[in-house]
Design a protein around this motif. Structure first.
Motif, PDB file in Angstrom:
ATOM      1  N   UNK A  96      28.207 -37.878  34.292  1.00 58.10           N
ATOM      2  CA  UNK A  96      27.589 -36.554  34.439  1.00 58.10           C
ATOM      3  C   UNK A  96      28.636 -35.518  34.855  1.00 58.10           C
ATOM      4  N   UNK A  97      29.500 -35.906  35.775  1.00 56.67           N
ATOM      5  CA  UNK A  97      30.546 -35.008  36.249  1.00 56.67           C
ATOM      6  C   UNK A  97      31.479 -34.631  35.087  1.00 56.67           C
ATOM      7  N   UNK A  98      31.846 -35.616  34.281  1.00 56.25           N
ATOM      8  CA  UNK A  98      32.742 -35.362  33.151  1.00 56.25           C
ATOM      9  C   UNK A  98      32.108 -34.394  32.159  1.00 56.25           C
ATOM     10  N   UNK A  99      30.811 -34.549  31.925  1.00 57.04           N
ATOM     11  CA  UNK A  99      30.102 -33.642  31.008  1.00 57.04           C
ATOM     12  C   UNK A  99      30.164 -32.219  31.541  1.00 57.04           C
ATOM     13  N   UNK A 100      29.978 -32.071  32.878  1.00 58.69           N
ATOM     14  CA  UNK A 100      30.015 -30.737  33.494  1.00 58.69           C
ATOM     15  C   UNK A 100      31.406 -30.116  33.390  1.00 58.69           C
ATOM     16  N   UNK A 101      32.442 -30.950  33.521  1.00 62.52           N
ATOM     17  CA  UNK A 101      33.809 -30.433  33.600  1.00 62.52           C
ATOM     18  C   UNK A 101      34.433 -30.137  32.241  1.00 62.52           C
ATOM     19  N   UNK A 102      33.861 -30.677  31.173  1.00 62.41           N
ATOM     20  CA  UNK A 102      34.474 -30.471  29.851  1.00 62.41           C
ATOM     21  C   UNK A 102      34.532 -28.983  29.518  1.00 62.41           C
ATOM     22  N   UNK A 103      35.731 -28.446  29.342  1.00 63.52           N
ATOM     23  CA  UNK A 103      35.860 -27.002  29.103  1.00 63.52           C
ATOM     24  C   UNK A 103      35.360 -26.569  27.728  1.00 63.52           C
ATOM     25  N   UNK A 104      35.198 -27.508  26.814  1.00 61.59           N
ATOM     26  CA  UNK A 104      34.796 -27.162  25.450  1.00 61.59           C
ATOM     27  C   UNK A 104      33.304 -27.414  25.201  1.00 61.59           C
ATOM     28  N   UNK A 105      32.594 -27.874  26.240  1.00 56.61           N
ATOM     29  CA  UNK A 105      31.176 -28.230  26.115  1.00 56.61           C
ATOM     30  C   UNK A 105      30.979 -29.204  24.942  1.00 56.61           C
ATOM     31  N   UNK A 106      31.896 -30.128  24.824  1.00 57.08           N
ATOM     32  CA  UNK A 106      31.845 -31.088  23.721  1.00 57.08           C
ATOM     33  C   UNK A 106      31.016 -32.320  24.071  1.00 57.08           C
ATOM     34  N   UNK A 107      30.666 -32.455  25.349  1.00 57.72           N
ATOM     35  CA  UNK A 107      29.929 -33.644  25.787  1.00 57.72           C
ATOM     36  C   UNK A 107      28.516 -33.263  26.207  1.00 57.72           C
ATOM     37  N   UNK A 108      27.571 -34.127  25.899  1.00 56.31           N
ATOM     38  CA  UNK A 108      26.206 -33.920  26.377  1.00 56.31           C
ATOM     39  C   UNK A 108      25.581 -35.275  26.662  1.00 56.31           C
ATOM     40  N   UNK A 109      24.438 -35.228  27.340  1.00 53.52           N
ATOM     41  CA  UNK A 109      23.741 -36.460  27.721  1.00 53.52           C
ATOM     42  C   UNK A 109      22.346 -36.458  27.126  1.00 53.52           C
TER      43      UNK A 109
END
Ligand code: SF4
Length: 63
Positions: free
Chosen positions: A48-61
């Motif tokens: 969850x933290x990694x999704x929040x930190x991704x600067x490109x908004x490339x990750x989602x859950x």
């Protein structure tokens, strides 16, 4: 919970790998590779933290 990565958006910043190296990796171009699509236990919070930190908004859950 399932991690979804949009490799078209990924800019290879590597924040996800720094945050949770057991769940994320990068290929030779720096594009994210999801090693664990369905994290469990302690990997859930760091995913969850990694999704929040991704600067490109490339990750989602997907919950
Ligand atoms: S943090 Fe985001 S932009 Fe950086 S490698 Fe991971 S998915 Fe790609």
């Amino acid at each position: 919970m399932r991690i979804v990565a949009d490799t078209d958006l990924c800019i290879g910043a590597g924040q996800c790998v720094l945050t949770e190296p057991e769940v994320f990796d990068q290929d030779d171009d720096g594009t994210v590779v999801v090693l664990v699509e369905n994290p469990e236990g302690g990997q859930v919070d760091s995913a969850r933290e990694a999704v929040k930190l991704c600067p490109a908004v490339a990750l989602s859950l997907q919950e």
